[in-house]
Write a protein that holds these residues in place. Structure first.
Motif, PDB file in Angstrom:
ATOM      1  N   SER A 157       6.316  32.599 -18.313  1.00 17.44           N
ATOM      2  CA  SER A 157       6.935  31.742 -19.328  1.00 17.44           C
ATOM      3  C   SER A 157       7.554  30.513 -18.673  1.00 17.44           C
ATOM      4  CB  SER A 157       7.998  32.510 -20.112  1.00 17.44           C
ATOM      5  OG  SER A 157       9.010  32.927 -19.251  1.00 17.44           O
ATOM      6  N   PHE A 158       7.598  29.426 -19.440  1.00 24.48           N
ATOM      7  CA  PHE A 158       8.309  28.217 -19.025  1.00 24.48           C
ATOM      8  C   PHE A 158       9.668  28.247 -19.720  1.00 24.48           C
ATOM      9  CE2 PHE A 158       4.229  25.325 -18.962  1.00 24.48           C
ATOM     10  CZ  PHE A 158       3.767  26.023 -17.854  1.00 24.48           C
ATOM     11  N   VAL A 159      10.721  27.943 -18.963  1.00 28.04           N
ATOM     12  CA  VAL A 159      12.029  27.782 -19.610  1.00 28.04           C
ATOM     13  C   VAL A 159      12.130  26.312 -19.994  1.00 28.04           C
ATOM     14  CG1 VAL A 159      14.518  27.913 -19.315  1.00 28.04           C
ATOM     15  CG2 VAL A 159      13.053  29.637 -18.249  1.00 28.04           C
ATOM     16  N   LEU A 160      12.422  26.055 -21.247  1.00 32.13           N
ATOM     17  CA  LEU A 160      12.492  24.668 -21.724  1.00 32.13           C
ATOM     18  C   LEU A 160      13.918  24.327 -22.158  1.00 32.13           C
ATOM     19  CD1 LEU A 160      11.312  21.980 -22.720  1.00 32.13           C
ATOM     20  CD2 LEU A 160      10.521  23.137 -24.772  1.00 32.13           C
ATOM     21  N   ILE A 161      14.489  23.319 -21.496  1.00 35.79           N
ATOM     22  CA  ILE A 161      15.830  22.857 -21.868  1.00 35.79           C
ATOM     23  C   ILE A 161      15.672  21.417 -22.343  1.00 35.79           C
ATOM     24  CG2 ILE A 161      18.212  22.589 -21.117  1.00 35.79           C
ATOM     25  CD1 ILE A 161      17.536  24.421 -18.738  1.00 35.79           C
ATOM     26  N   GLU A 162      15.927  21.204 -23.619  1.00 36.10           N
ATOM     27  CA  GLU A 162      15.682  19.870 -24.190  1.00 36.10           C
ATOM     28  C   GLU A 162      16.942  19.012 -24.173  1.00 36.10           C
ATOM     29  OE1 GLU A 162      12.439  19.165 -26.780  1.00 36.10           O
ATOM     30  OE2 GLU A 162      12.980  21.003 -27.835  1.00 36.10           O
ATOM     31  N   ASP A 163      16.699  17.710 -24.157  1.00 32.16           N
ATOM     32  CA  ASP A 163      17.791  16.718 -24.244  1.00 32.16           C
ATOM     33  C   ASP A 163      18.937  17.052 -23.316  1.00 32.16           C
ATOM     34  OD1 ASP A 163      16.347  15.324 -26.164  1.00 32.16           O
ATOM     35  OD2 ASP A 163      17.086  16.645 -27.751  1.00 32.16           O
ATOM     36  N   ILE A 164      18.617  17.203 -22.073  1.00 34.84           N
ATOM     37  CA  ILE A 164      19.609  17.630 -21.081  1.00 34.84           C
ATOM     38  C   ILE A 164      20.734  16.613 -20.946  1.00 34.84           C
ATOM     39  CG2 ILE A 164      18.335  16.680 -19.084  1.00 34.84           C
ATOM     40  CD1 ILE A 164      19.821  20.108 -18.997  1.00 34.84           C
ATOM     41  N   ASP A 165      20.446  15.327 -21.244  1.00 29.62           N
ATOM     42  CA  ASP A 165      21.497  14.298 -21.127  1.00 29.62           C
ATOM     43  C   ASP A 165      22.582  14.534 -22.158  1.00 29.62           C
ATOM     44  OD1 ASP A 165      20.843  12.166 -23.541  1.00 29.62           O
ATOM     45  OD2 ASP A 165      19.109  13.275 -22.828  1.00 29.62           O
ATOM     46  N   ALA A 166      22.180  15.026 -23.340  1.00 29.37           N
ATOM     47  CA  ALA A 166      23.162  15.249 -24.393  1.00 29.37           C
ATOM     48  C   ALA A 166      24.043  16.445 -24.051  1.00 29.37           C
ATOM     49  CB  ALA A 166      22.458  15.486 -25.722  1.00 29.37           C
ATOM     50  N   ASN A 192      15.974  11.714 -23.044  1.00 26.83           N
ATOM     51  CA  ASN A 192      15.648  10.347 -23.453  1.00 26.83           C
ATOM     52  C   ASN A 192      16.380   9.342 -22.568  1.00 26.83           C
ATOM     53  OD1 ASN A 192      15.918  11.536 -26.833  1.00 26.83           O
ATOM     54  ND2 ASN A 192      14.041  11.172 -25.713  1.00 26.83           N
ATOM     55  N   HIS A 193      17.359   9.824 -21.800  1.00 28.31           N
ATOM     56  CA  HIS A 193      18.184   8.916 -20.995  1.00 28.31           C
ATOM     57  C   HIS A 193      18.357   9.460 -19.598  1.00 28.31           C
ATOM     58  CE1 HIS A 193      19.210   6.805 -24.664  1.00 28.31           C
ATOM     59  NE2 HIS A 193      19.387   7.993 -25.230  1.00 28.31           N
ATOM     60  N   ILE A 194      17.380   9.195 -18.760  1.00 25.78           N
ATOM     61  CA  ILE A 194      17.468   9.716 -17.385  1.00 25.78           C
ATOM     62  C   ILE A 194      18.640   9.091 -16.634  1.00 25.78           C
ATOM     63  CG2 ILE A 194      15.831   8.029 -16.407  1.00 25.78           C
ATOM     64  CD1 ILE A 194      14.822  10.335 -14.620  1.00 25.78           C
TER      65      ILE A 194
END
Ligand code: ATP
Length: 473
Positions: A320-329, A371-373
């Motif tokens: 499985s892939f662990v997906l963490i979205e919008d890490i900047d937020a 969205n904001h590296i």
């Protein structure tokens, strides 16, 4: 006052045995017969009946205990039981198998085992249809209680029990067990039955993507497995998709290489870029193409602590892939705040520690998106935590053209438009995006997708123009 008669004691050896005897004077029996107790009860019929009843009662109790012991012993010898706990994956598989068999046998399908349950529980699930819409499914499974079924000619008792006084610490779900009991000679049927249940579960997931979400410290499938999205349907800049795909494939082949060098077998990816450029879609499609699952991790989740996060990251399901979205937020300036202002207990350092984890041979692949590296702390994206960083940008002219061709190519619905016309429109879309790009105007792939859904091919160029302009405003 008379003294009680006592006689001298003697010991005598009889046939080699030492026997103790007490010699009583001959009148002792008469003395008993004449005692006041005997006078009271000896001739009393009620007393004698009571004594009889007591004896009968004792006899019955002995008989009952004996038969219970006998039955237990017989059961031990004749019956065999299998206990499945709801912490085990096969628990849900078995219940689903039983529900499946029950519905098949109620339809009169002779080949299926006979299963009928009268105490049912409902498990609600959401199913995604192929056209993208979703529907609610009510799965009726055997509820707590005793059920009987016949499997390959053998009768089995199924007992589902729920612990009401205590719950699983992290998830709050009550403990449950299913106990299957059958005759000893049929014990070999258990592995077969469990394999069937597993195969049925796997069949339901074949060609599908399973999304897991965190439930306390456990990962649980979230909703029904979804149809896999073909990787080619997510149109990224050619070099970007190839680079990520090849990197993941190379990593998966190098388990031994990592082990030989004592390096933790894990890899981190960061996909960054504007909203709607296909980051999430690509990760999901890539997972599907490799027959991997997705573990969706929401760091802002209430109740999530550093410890739980560490446990979750170290115990993600296999493949499985662990997906963490919008890490900047999530970690903006090292402070963790969700949209509604809630601050979860996961600290930035706790998150970094969880990413580093303990050195283990277990494979772990983490994908993060943002969205904001520029807002990310350098500590988060240093090599070892994030090994590949890729920009997934707005539509390039080629991407726009490819997406157009995927939407309108070979579709009978647009039979009034010739292939020649379609090619010309595709060319115009490409040129338009190219021209606008040079002037600093971009359009997202998500916006293009929406535009293609709403318009016929002949209206696309004009609609696209409007969208580009309105984006500029
Ligand atoms: N490159 C692409 N190719 C095909 N479809 C795309 C692409 N990019 C976006 N889409 C479509 O746009 C929608 C949104 O895409 P997605 O959620 O993957 O974007 P995202 O980059 O992850 O956005 P965000 O940064 O807001 O999370 C999806 O329905 C997807 O099908």
């Amino acid at each position: 006052m008379s003294t009680p008669p006592t006689g001298p004691s003697t010991s005598a050896a009889l046939d080699g045995q030492l026997v103790n005897t007490t010699l009583l004077p001959p009148n002792i029996e008469n003395a008993g017969a004449n005692s006041p107790l005997n006078a009271l009860f000896g001739d009393n019929p009620y007393f004698q009946a009571g004594l009889g009843l007591m004896g009968f009662g004792v006899g019955l109790t002995v008989l009952r205990q004996g038969s219970i012991l006998g039955l237990t012993a017989l059961r031990r010898r004749m019956l065999v039981s299998l206990e499945i706990n709801n912490k085990d994956r096969s628990y849900a598989w078995f219940l689903a198998w039983m529900a499946h068999q029950a519905s098949a046998s109620s339809k009169g399908l002779k080949t299926t085992p006979w299963v009928r349950s009268h105490q049912l529980s409902v498990e609600t699930a959401f199913e995604q249809r192929s056209n993208g819409s979703s529907s609610v499914l009510f799965n009726l499974v055997a509820g707590p209680g005793t059920h009987w079924f016949k499997y390959r000619g053998a009768w089995m008792q199924m007992k589902r029990e729920r612990e009401t006084r205590s719950t699983q610490l992290m998830s709050g779900v009550p403990w449950e067990t299913v106990t299957l009991t059958t005759l000893s000679r049929d014990r070999n049927l258990f592995p077969g039955l469990l394999s069937e249940a597993r195969d049925l579960a796997m069949q339901g997931q074949e060609g599908k993507l399973v999304i897991h979400s965190a439930w306390g410290i456990e990962w649980r499938p979230f909703g029904q497995p979804r149809r896999k999205r073909p990787l080619s349907s997510v149109v990224l800049a050619e070099e970007v998709s190839q680079k990520i795909k090849q990197d993941v494939q190379a990593f998966l082949k190098r388990r031994q290489w990592y082990a030989d060098r004592g390096i933790p077998y894990r890899r981190g990816y960061l996909l960054h870029g504007p909203p709607g450029s296909g980051k999430t879609s690509f990760i999901q499609a890539l997972a599907g193409s490799l027959s991997y699952d997705i573990c969706l991790l929401n760091l802002s989740e209430r109740g999530l602590t550093d410890d739980k996060l560490n446990h979750l990251l170290s115990n993600a399901p296999e493949r499985s892939f662990v997906l963490i979205e919008d890490i900047d937020a999530v970690f903006n300036k090292r402070v963790q705040t969700s949209e509604d202002g809630y601050q979860s207990s996961v600290t930035f350092s706790g998150f970094l520690n969880a990413l580093d984890g303990v050195a283990s041979g277990e494979e772990r692949i983490i994908f993060m998106t943002t969205n904001h590296i520029e807002k990310l702390d350098p500590a988060l994206i240093r090599p070892g935590r994030v090994d590949l960083i890729e920009l997934v940008d707005d539509a390039t002219p080629t991407q726009a053209r490819t997406l157009f061709e995927q939407f309108y190519g070979g579709d009978d619905h647009f039979s009034d438009v010739t292939q020649e016309q379609l090619r010309n429109i595709a060319e115009s879309v490409q040129q338009l995006v190219e021209k606008e790009m040079k002037e600093g105007r971009r359009i997202s792939m998500a916006a293009l997708q929406g535009l293609f859904i709403r318009n016929g091919p002949t209206d696309v160029v004009a609609a696209c123009q409007q969208l580009l302009v309105s984006r500029q405003e």
